[in-house]
Design a protein around this motif. Structure first.
Motif, PDB file in Angstrom:
ATOM      1  N   GLN A 129      41.066  88.984  24.149  1.00  0.00           N
ATOM      2  CA  GLN A 129      42.381  88.412  24.420  1.00  0.00           C
ATOM      3  C   GLN A 129      42.378  87.648  25.737  1.00  0.00           C
ATOM      4  N   ARG A 180      40.605  84.304  25.255  1.00  0.00           N
ATOM      5  CA  ARG A 180      41.426  83.340  24.512  1.00  0.00           C
ATOM      6  C   ARG A 180      42.565  82.792  25.374  1.00  0.00           C
ATOM      7  N   GLU A 181      43.125  83.650  26.202  1.00  0.00           N
ATOM      8  CA  GLU A 181      44.298  83.253  26.984  1.00  0.00           C
ATOM      9  C   GLU A 181      43.935  82.421  28.208  1.00  0.00           C
ATOM     10  N   ARG A 225      44.842  93.679  28.797  1.00  0.00           N
ATOM     11  CA  ARG A 225      44.366  92.861  27.682  1.00  0.00           C
ATOM     12  C   ARG A 225      42.955  93.292  27.326  1.00  0.00           C
TER      13      ARG A 225
END
Length: 337
Positions: A329, A332-333, A325
């Motif tokens: 990303q 955010r995850e 990632r």
């Protein structure tokens, strides 16, 4: 193109590749010259034997020509064993008495014109004796691994083990064919071609080229592990990897060892080089900062610098290689709301 032509082409390509690899090993100056020589001889011996298998399917070979092909097996066994000694035990001396191990090969080639090879009982006995000779050296090679398993470095042990297993599988194929278990005679050549391409691929990777890199080192396996533990402790307690000017030399000074020995310890225990080892710690630190509420409003580049990366590009590449990632990303995850 017919099936036979495809099989012939694949077999011949494997033989050509094996000859190239043997010649390359004979001229290779990296690592242990003695180990390279014996590995080249072992591969050459198998190539001679497999070449005979291919020719025997498509040509009517004379008995002496078949004997020359069979002689390759007598070259392979001792060469494999001496390769293991040179690679795993750093055996530097090749004594005059060691030549006796190659005497069966020399005699078989010398008397190839008079040794029977006409599918009669005596020929079968000779065939079995030749392959029994290889079996003895395969067992001796496995013995090197088992008897010295506590001293052998992991990469070297794994590499040599795979070579011995590959040779043993070729032995099993030909013995199986002799016993009537396999009717596809040229299958041995196809299997050999597959093995050669696998071994060649490994040699194109840095792993195989570095097998003999530390053969002359005085750093043993137990000391290497202790040095690795000291390095991990230093990284954990002081987080020196956050310094973007960190170098192998500066860390080796802290640990009071040579850069070469430190590099060896990392390579053997982590299967990484120094840069990758440092980058993995920096990425782990970045993962924790990206989900830290206190860093929620910090830009990605700030996280990169705080973790020891010198620029955003190297940070993004290292982070994605390890986590699959991008940093954004990942935040955010997994970021805490």
């Amino acid at each position: 193109m017919s099936k036979d032509m495809v099989i012939l082409a694949l077999s011949c390509l494997g033989i050509v590749q094996a000859l190239f690899l043997s010649f390359y090993l004979f001229t290779l100056n990296k690592g242990s010259r003695r180990a390279n020589l014996f590995l080249g001889l072992a591969i050459l011996g198998l190539t001679i034997r497999i070449g005979k298998s291919v020719l025997n399917v498509y040509l009517d070979l004379e008995p002496w020509q078949r004997n020359l092909g069979l002689s390759g097996i007598l070259l392979t066994g001792p060469s494999l064993w001496f390769y293991g000694k040179a690679l795993l035990l750093s055996k530097k001396d090749f004594l005059s008495k060691d030549v006796l191990h190659f005497l069966p090969f020399i005699l078989f080639v010398t008397f190839s014109t008079v040794i029977p090879n006409n599918a009669n009982p005596i020929s079968y006995v000779i065939y079995i004796l030749v392959f029994s000779h290889l079996a003895v050296y395969v067992f001796l090679s496995f013995g090197l691994l088992v008897g010295n398993r506590t001293e052998i470095r992991k990469q070297l042990g794994n590499w040599f083990r795979n070579l011995v297993i590959g040779t043993a599988l070729i032995w099993l194929f030909y013995m199986g064919h002799l016993a009537g278990l396999f009717s596809f005679y040229i299958g041995g050549a196809l299997f050999f071609s597959l093995l050669i391409y696998v071994f060649s691929f490994l040699f194109l990777q840095k792993h195989a080229f570095q097998l003999g890199k530390y053969n002359s080192s005085t750093l043993d396996k137990s000391t290497s592990k202790l040095l690795m533990e000291s390095l991990k402790q230093l990284f954990s307690e002081e987080e020196i990897y956050l310094d973007n000017s960190l170098s192998l030399e500066s860390v080796s000074e802290r640990l009071k060892v040579s850069p070469r020995k430190l590099s060896q310890a990392i390579n053997e225990n982590e299967e990484k080089n120094f840069s990758d080892f440092v980058a993995s710690h920096r990425v782990e630190k970045a993962k924790s900062l990206l989900i830290d509420p206190n860093y929620r409003n910090e830009k990605i580049i700030a996280v990169a610098y705080d973790c020891g990366f010198g620029n955003i590009t190297s940070f993004n590449l290292a982070f994605k290689a390890k986590t699959k990632r991008t940093p954004s990303q990942y935040r955010r995850e997994f970021g805490k709301v």
